[in-house]
Design a protein around this motif. Structure first.
Motif, PDB file in Angstrom:
ATOM      1  N   GLN A 158      -3.846   5.325   9.966  1.00 49.25           N
ATOM      2  CA  GLN A 158      -4.342   4.689   8.754  1.00 49.25           C
ATOM      3  C   GLN A 158      -5.841   4.419   8.846  1.00 49.25           C
ATOM      4  OE1 GLN A 158      -1.902   1.118   8.321  1.00 49.25           O
ATOM      5  NE2 GLN A 158      -0.740   2.111   6.687  1.00 49.25           N
ATOM      6  N   VAL A 159      -6.482   4.504   7.687  1.00 47.79           N
ATOM      7  CA  VAL A 159      -7.864   4.050   7.542  1.00 47.79           C
ATOM      8  C   VAL A 159      -7.800   2.634   6.967  1.00 47.79           C
ATOM      9  CG1 VAL A 159      -9.952   4.306   6.158  1.00 47.79           C
ATOM     10  CG2 VAL A 159      -8.980   6.288   7.328  1.00 47.79           C
ATOM     11  N   ILE A 160      -8.594   1.733   7.541  1.00 44.75           N
ATOM     12  CA  ILE A 160      -8.583   0.335   7.109  1.00 44.75           C
ATOM     13  C   ILE A 160      -9.981  -0.056   6.633  1.00 44.75           C
ATOM     14  CG2 ILE A 160      -8.072  -2.047   7.759  1.00 44.75           C
ATOM     15  CD1 ILE A 160      -6.440  -0.898  10.114  1.00 44.75           C
ATOM     16  N   LEU A 161     -10.036  -0.576   5.412  1.00 43.38           N
ATOM     17  CA  LEU A 161     -11.289  -1.120   4.886  1.00 43.38           C
ATOM     18  C   LEU A 161     -11.311  -2.619   5.150  1.00 43.38           C
ATOM     19  CD1 LEU A 161     -11.573   1.631   3.493  1.00 43.38           C
ATOM     20  CD2 LEU A 161     -12.384   0.439   1.456  1.00 43.38           C
ATOM     21  N   HIS A 162     -12.377  -3.088   5.777  1.00 47.91           N
ATOM     22  CA  HIS A 162     -12.506  -4.498   6.135  1.00 47.91           C
ATOM     23  C   HIS A 162     -13.527  -5.152   5.216  1.00 47.91           C
ATOM     24  CE1 HIS A 162     -10.483  -3.733  10.098  1.00 47.91           C
ATOM     25  NE2 HIS A 162     -11.039  -2.537   9.919  1.00 47.91           N
TER      26      HIS A 162
ATOM     27  N   LYS B 132      -8.189  -7.025   4.021  1.00 48.00           N
ATOM     28  CA  LYS B 132      -8.151  -5.639   4.488  1.00 48.00           C
ATOM     29  C   LYS B 132      -7.348  -4.779   3.511  1.00 48.00           C
ATOM     30  CE  LYS B 132      -8.276  -7.022   9.366  1.00 48.00           C
ATOM     31  NZ  LYS B 132      -7.559  -6.971  10.674  1.00 48.00           N
ATOM     32  N   PHE B 133      -7.821  -3.558   3.304  1.00 47.98           N
ATOM     33  CA  PHE B 133      -7.113  -2.582   2.477  1.00 47.98           C
ATOM     34  C   PHE B 133      -6.707  -1.410   3.369  1.00 47.98           C
ATOM     35  CE2 PHE B 133      -9.194  -5.154  -0.614  1.00 47.98           C
ATOM     36  CZ  PHE B 133      -8.455  -5.038  -1.786  1.00 47.98           C
ATOM     37  N   PHE B 134      -5.441  -1.045   3.303  1.00 48.78           N
ATOM     38  CA  PHE B 134      -4.877  -0.042   4.196  1.00 48.78           C
ATOM     39  C   PHE B 134      -4.578   1.253   3.441  1.00 48.78           C
ATOM     40  CE2 PHE B 134      -4.038  -4.213   5.843  1.00 48.78           C
ATOM     41  CZ  PHE B 134      -4.180  -4.099   7.224  1.00 48.78           C
ATOM     42  N   TYR B 135      -4.939   2.361   4.058  1.00 48.52           N
ATOM     43  CA  TYR B 135      -4.731   3.674   3.449  1.00 48.52           C
ATOM     44  C   TYR B 135      -4.082   4.607   4.473  1.00 48.52           C
ATOM     45  CZ  TYR B 135      -8.075   2.010  -0.053  1.00 48.52           C
ATOM     46  OH  TYR B 135      -8.720   1.286  -1.023  1.00 48.52           O
ATOM     47  N   ASN B 136      -2.936   5.167   4.114  1.00 51.23           N
ATOM     48  CA  ASN B 136      -2.315   6.184   4.958  1.00 51.23           C
ATOM     49  C   ASN B 136      -3.071   7.498   4.813  1.00 51.23           C
ATOM     50  OD1 ASN B 136      -0.068   4.540   5.871  1.00 51.23           O
ATOM     51  ND2 ASN B 136       0.777   4.748   3.808  1.00 51.23           N
ATOM     52  N   VAL B 137      -3.254   8.195   5.917  1.00 52.77           N
ATOM     53  CA  VAL B 137      -3.922   9.501   5.896  1.00 52.77           C
ATOM     54  C   VAL B 137      -2.851  10.577   5.854  1.00 52.77           C
ATOM     55  CG1 VAL B 137      -5.547  11.024   7.055  1.00 52.77           C
ATOM     56  CG2 VAL B 137      -5.806   8.539   7.267  1.00 52.77           C
TER      57      VAL B 137
ATOM     58  N   ILE C  44      -1.234  -3.966   2.175  1.00 53.78           N
ATOM     59  CA  ILE C  44      -2.329  -4.588   1.419  1.00 53.78           C
ATOM     60  C   ILE C  44      -1.905  -5.971   0.925  1.00 53.78           C
ATOM     61  CG2 ILE C  44      -3.708  -4.434  -0.688  1.00 53.78           C
ATOM     62  CD1 ILE C  44      -3.722  -1.399  -0.331  1.00 53.78           C
ATOM     63  N   ALA C  45      -0.654  -6.086   0.517  1.00 51.82           N
ATOM     64  CA  ALA C  45      -0.172  -7.351  -0.038  1.00 51.82           C
ATOM     65  C   ALA C  45       0.157  -8.382   1.040  1.00 51.82           C
ATOM     66  CB  ALA C  45       1.060  -7.099  -0.895  1.00 51.82           C
ATOM     67  N   ASN C  46       0.629  -7.922   2.209  1.00 51.03           N
ATOM     68  CA  ASN C  46       1.215  -8.869   3.157  1.00 51.03           C
ATOM     69  C   ASN C  46       0.654  -8.830   4.576  1.00 51.03           C
ATOM     70  OD1 ASN C  46       3.387  -9.734   1.252  1.00 51.03           O
ATOM     71  ND2 ASN C  46       4.027  -7.593   1.472  1.00 51.03           N
ATOM     72  N   ALA C  47      -0.372  -8.037   4.834  1.00 55.06           N
ATOM     73  CA  ALA C  47      -0.831  -7.845   6.211  1.00 55.06           C
ATOM     74  C   ALA C  47      -1.372  -9.117   6.845  1.00 55.06           C
ATOM     75  CB  ALA C  47      -1.887  -6.750   6.266  1.00 55.06           C
TER      76      ALA C  47
ATOM     77  N   LYS D  32      -2.779 -12.327   1.405  1.00 59.27           N
ATOM     78  CA  LYS D  32      -1.834 -13.012   0.518  1.00 59.27           C
ATOM     79  C   LYS D  32      -2.553 -13.997  -0.393  1.00 59.27           C
ATOM     80  CE  LYS D  32       2.061 -12.697   3.754  1.00 59.27           C
ATOM     81  NZ  LYS D  32       3.002 -13.458   4.612  1.00 59.27           N
ATOM     82  N   GLN D  33      -3.467 -14.768   0.167  1.00 60.69           N
ATOM     83  CA  GLN D  33      -4.201 -15.745  -0.626  1.00 60.69           C
ATOM     84  C   GLN D  33      -5.103 -15.068  -1.647  1.00 60.69           C
ATOM     85  OE1 GLN D  33      -6.436 -18.563   1.691  1.00 60.69           O
ATOM     86  NE2 GLN D  33      -7.435 -19.480  -0.096  1.00 60.69           N
ATOM     87  N   TYR D  34      -5.741 -13.965  -1.247  1.00 56.26           N
ATOM     88  CA  TYR D  34      -6.663 -13.238  -2.128  1.00 56.26           C
ATOM     89  C   TYR D  34      -5.958 -12.818  -3.415  1.00 56.26           C
ATOM     90  CZ  TYR D  34      -9.930  -9.545  -3.576  1.00 56.26           C
ATOM     91  OH  TYR D  34     -10.788  -8.741  -4.281  1.00 56.26           O
ATOM     92  N   PHE D  35      -4.791 -12.232  -3.291  1.00 55.32           N
ATOM     93  CA  PHE D  35      -4.085 -11.765  -4.488  1.00 55.32           C
ATOM     94  C   PHE D  35      -3.387 -12.905  -5.212  1.00 55.32           C
ATOM     95  CE2 PHE D  35      -4.347  -7.900  -1.808  1.00 55.32           C
ATOM     96  CZ  PHE D  35      -5.120  -7.152  -2.666  1.00 55.32           C
TER      97      PHE D  35
END
Length: 210
Positions: free
Chosen positions: A146-150, A156-161, A174-177, A182-185
């Motif tokens: 996975q690529v992770i945007l910090h 953090k936003f997670f993307y499967n390659v 993205i929702a629960n990591a 969790k607080q952000y959303f």
């Protein structure tokens, strides 16, 4: 009779001359307003032109902080994922922050470890507006591929390659990591309506000319 007619004619001429004298300042005032409005419109048009997609988003790279570029370098196993990724998404998704049609979500992963995320709608982008542009960092998780945007706020936003080296959102992570996610959303920030796939832009093959 002639005296009365001359008297009336004199009065009429005086009134018309008086009106003419009053109209001059009014005309000047209107002319000034029109000139001011033209200047405002021309200035707005110039600003819009300066934000055209062809000038700011047509390249494979985004603005880079050169000081950061000299401080950080991604590991070798992350190098294949450097590049520009794009997905066209309906404006019906609040993630895109546009009213109608579609917009482009673009992520540029740079070799210095920075990630530049932007939303482009109707060929325009605003670099200094937070909802439309983020400068983050990124990493590659070899174990989960996975690529992770910090984000700077800890989210953090997670993307499967996938096999084509495109990035697909991992909505569950993205929702629960983390608690920050969790607080952000929970605070009402837009969450993607589906697991969008961002296609990697192919790099032109360079050929040696004899």
């Amino acid at each position: 009779m002639f005296l009365k007619a001359d008297y009336r004619r004199c009065i009429l001429v005086s009134v018309l001359l008086g009106l003419g004298g009053c109209n001059k300042p009014l005309e000047d005032s209107i002319a000034e307003k029109i000139e001011s409005e033209n200047q405002r419109v021309n200035s707005a048009a110039a600003n819009t032109q300066g934000k055209k997609l062809t000038e700011v988003a047509g390249k494979a790279t985004m603005p880079v902080d050169t000081t950061t570029a000299t401080q950080k370098k991604i590991p070798e196993n992350a190098e294949p994922y450097v590049g520009r990724y794009q997905s066209s998404i309906s404006c019906a998704d609040p993630l895109m922050k546009c009213k109608e049609g579609t917009g482009d979500l673009i992520i540029n992963l740079l070799a210095d470890g920075t990630a530049h995320s932007s939303i482009i709608h109707l060929g325009q982008i605003t670099f200094d507006s937070d909802p439309y542009y983020h400068k983050d960092s990124w990493s590659y998780d070899e174990e989960h591929h996975q690529v992770i945007l910090h984000r700077s706020n800890g989210v953090k936003f997670f993307y499967n390659v996938d096999q084509d080296q495109s990035l697909q959102m991992d909505l569950d992570k993205i929702a629960n990591a983390s608690e920050q996610n969790k607080q952000y959303f929970a605070e009402g920030h837009p969450f993607p309506q589906q697991a969008y796939r961002l296609v990697k832009e192919s790099t032109p093959v360079k050929t040696n000319k004899s």
